[in-house]
Design an enzyme around this catalytic site. Sequence first.
Site, mmCIF file in Angstrom:
data_model
loop_
_atom_site.group_PDB
_atom_site.id
_atom_site.type_symbol
_atom_site.label_atom_id
_atom_site.label_comp_id
_atom_site.label_asym_id
_atom_site.label_seq_id
_atom_site.Cartn_x
_atom_site.Cartn_y
_atom_site.Cartn_z
ATOM 1 N N HIS A 17 -2.960 -4.101 -7.593
ATOM 2 C CA HIS A 17 -4.369 -3.737 -7.553
ATOM 3 C C HIS A 17 -5.058 -4.945 -8.442
ATOM 4 C CE1 HIS A 17 -3.059 0.653 -7.130
ATOM 5 N NE2 HIS A 17 -3.629 0.292 -6.172
ATOM 6 N N LYS A 41 -5.614 16.085 -2.726
ATOM 7 C CA LYS A 41 -4.299 15.474 -3.354
ATOM 8 C C LYS A 41 -4.258 15.982 -4.734
ATOM 9 C CE LYS A 41 -3.560 11.065 -0.881
ATOM 10 N NZ LYS A 41 -3.612 9.707 -1.074
ATOM 11 N N ARG A 90 -0.523 -5.309 1.857
ATOM 12 C CA ARG A 90 0.703 -5.751 1.410
ATOM 13 C C ARG A 90 1.812 -6.127 2.601
ATOM 14 N NH1 ARG A 90 1.005 -0.537 -1.832
ATOM 15 N NH2 ARG A 90 0.032 0.169 -0.066
ATOM 16 N N SER A 128 1.605 2.444 -6.256
ATOM 17 C CA SER A 128 1.497 3.342 -7.368
ATOM 18 C C SER A 128 2.685 4.341 -7.364
ATOM 19 C CB SER A 128 0.209 4.151 -7.338
ATOM 20 O OG SER A 128 -1.016 3.407 -7.361
HETATM 21 P P1 ADP Z 1 -5.235 4.351 -1.239
HETATM 22 O O1 ADP Z 1 -4.729 5.862 -1.367
HETATM 23 O O2 ADP Z 1 -6.778 4.183 -0.785
HETATM 24 O O3 ADP Z 1 -4.513 3.653 -0.273
HETATM 25 P P2 ADP Z 1 -4.344 2.997 -3.321
HETATM 26 O O4 ADP Z 1 -4.549 3.082 -4.852
HETATM 27 O O5 ADP Z 1 -2.712 2.959 -3.036
HETATM 28 O O6 ADP Z 1 -5.059 3.755 -2.591
HETATM 29 O O7 ADP Z 1 -4.717 1.363 -2.856
HETATM 30 C C1 ADP Z 1 -5.769 1.029 -2.863
HETATM 31 C C2 ADP Z 1 -6.078 -0.414 -2.059
HETATM 32 O O8 ADP Z 1 -4.929 -1.376 -2.818
HETATM 33 C C3 ADP Z 1 -5.332 -0.401 -0.665
HETATM 34 O O9 ADP Z 1 -6.138 -1.234 0.368
HETATM 35 C C4 ADP Z 1 -3.966 -0.930 -0.733
HETATM 36 O O10 ADP Z 1 -3.496 -1.488 0.302
HETATM 37 C C5 ADP Z 1 -4.199 -2.070 -1.761
HETATM 38 N N1 ADP Z 1 -3.055 -2.216 -2.723
HETATM 39 C C6 ADP Z 1 -2.234 -1.284 -3.266
HETATM 40 N N2 ADP Z 1 -1.068 -1.769 -3.866
HETATM 41 C C7 ADP Z 1 -1.167 -3.199 -3.569
HETATM 42 C C8 ADP Z 1 -0.434 -4.225 -3.741
HETATM 43 N N3 ADP Z 1 0.683 -4.168 -4.607
HETATM 44 N N4 ADP Z 1 -0.935 -5.587 -3.640
HETATM 45 C C9 ADP Z 1 -2.090 -5.532 -2.920
HETATM 46 N N5 ADP Z 1 -2.789 -4.732 -2.168
HETATM 47 C C10 ADP Z 1 -2.527 -3.714 -2.782
#
Ligand code: ADP
Length: 168
Positions: A17, A41, A90, A128
């Site tokens: 992130h 959630k 990703r 996460s």
């Molecule tokens: P959501 O529940 O909206 O998917 P996340 O916190 O999991 O929330 O992810 C938010 C954004 O960050 C999404 O667009 C996700 O694809 C991106 N993201 C999560 N992990 C990574 C990573 N390791 N590299 C690049 N983008 C990521």
Amino acid sequence: MRRAVYPGSFDPVTLGHLDIIRRSAALVDELIVAVLVNRAKTPLFSEEERVKMLMEVTKDVPNVRVEAFTGLSVDFVKKCEAKFIVRGLRAITDFEYELQMAQTNRIMAPGIDTIFLTTNLEYAYLSSTTVKEVAFYHGDISHFVPESVAEKIYEKVQMREKCHEQQN
Ligand code: ADP
């Protein structure tokens, strides 16, 4: 003012992130990192904790602001008077869902565009959820999250273990 919103759960923020935050902040005048409060959630971290951790790890990026929101991302983006949504990609598995979301958002709000940044390969595997799983089994998460976040995750794991001990 070129303003973008990067919405997500950030439960908790990972180095993946953070990489997206730094790279997208460089493209705009202001980036709002928006923590989604999803009542359906049960996150590990409360909305306040997630916002606080994000503020801490982005404090060296001057054009980043962190906020929490509920409801539709596009409504929050409009409220912020932003024109762009930032999302990270990703793998191909992200692509299908993200494309669908972007197209739906485009119909709901034609003036708002989604910008996709592809992950830094170093973090392509990172989510996460995996970080939390590794931490629950006492694994090393120092390669996945900033140090201050790792400390908070281990605190939560300890609290959960204590709760379980008391219940049994
Ligand atoms: P959501 O529940 O909206 O998917 P996340 O916190 O999991 O929330 O992810 C938010 C954004 O960050 C999404 O667009 C996700 O694809 C991106 N993201 C999560 N992990 C990574 C990573 N390791 N590299 C690049 N983008 C990521």
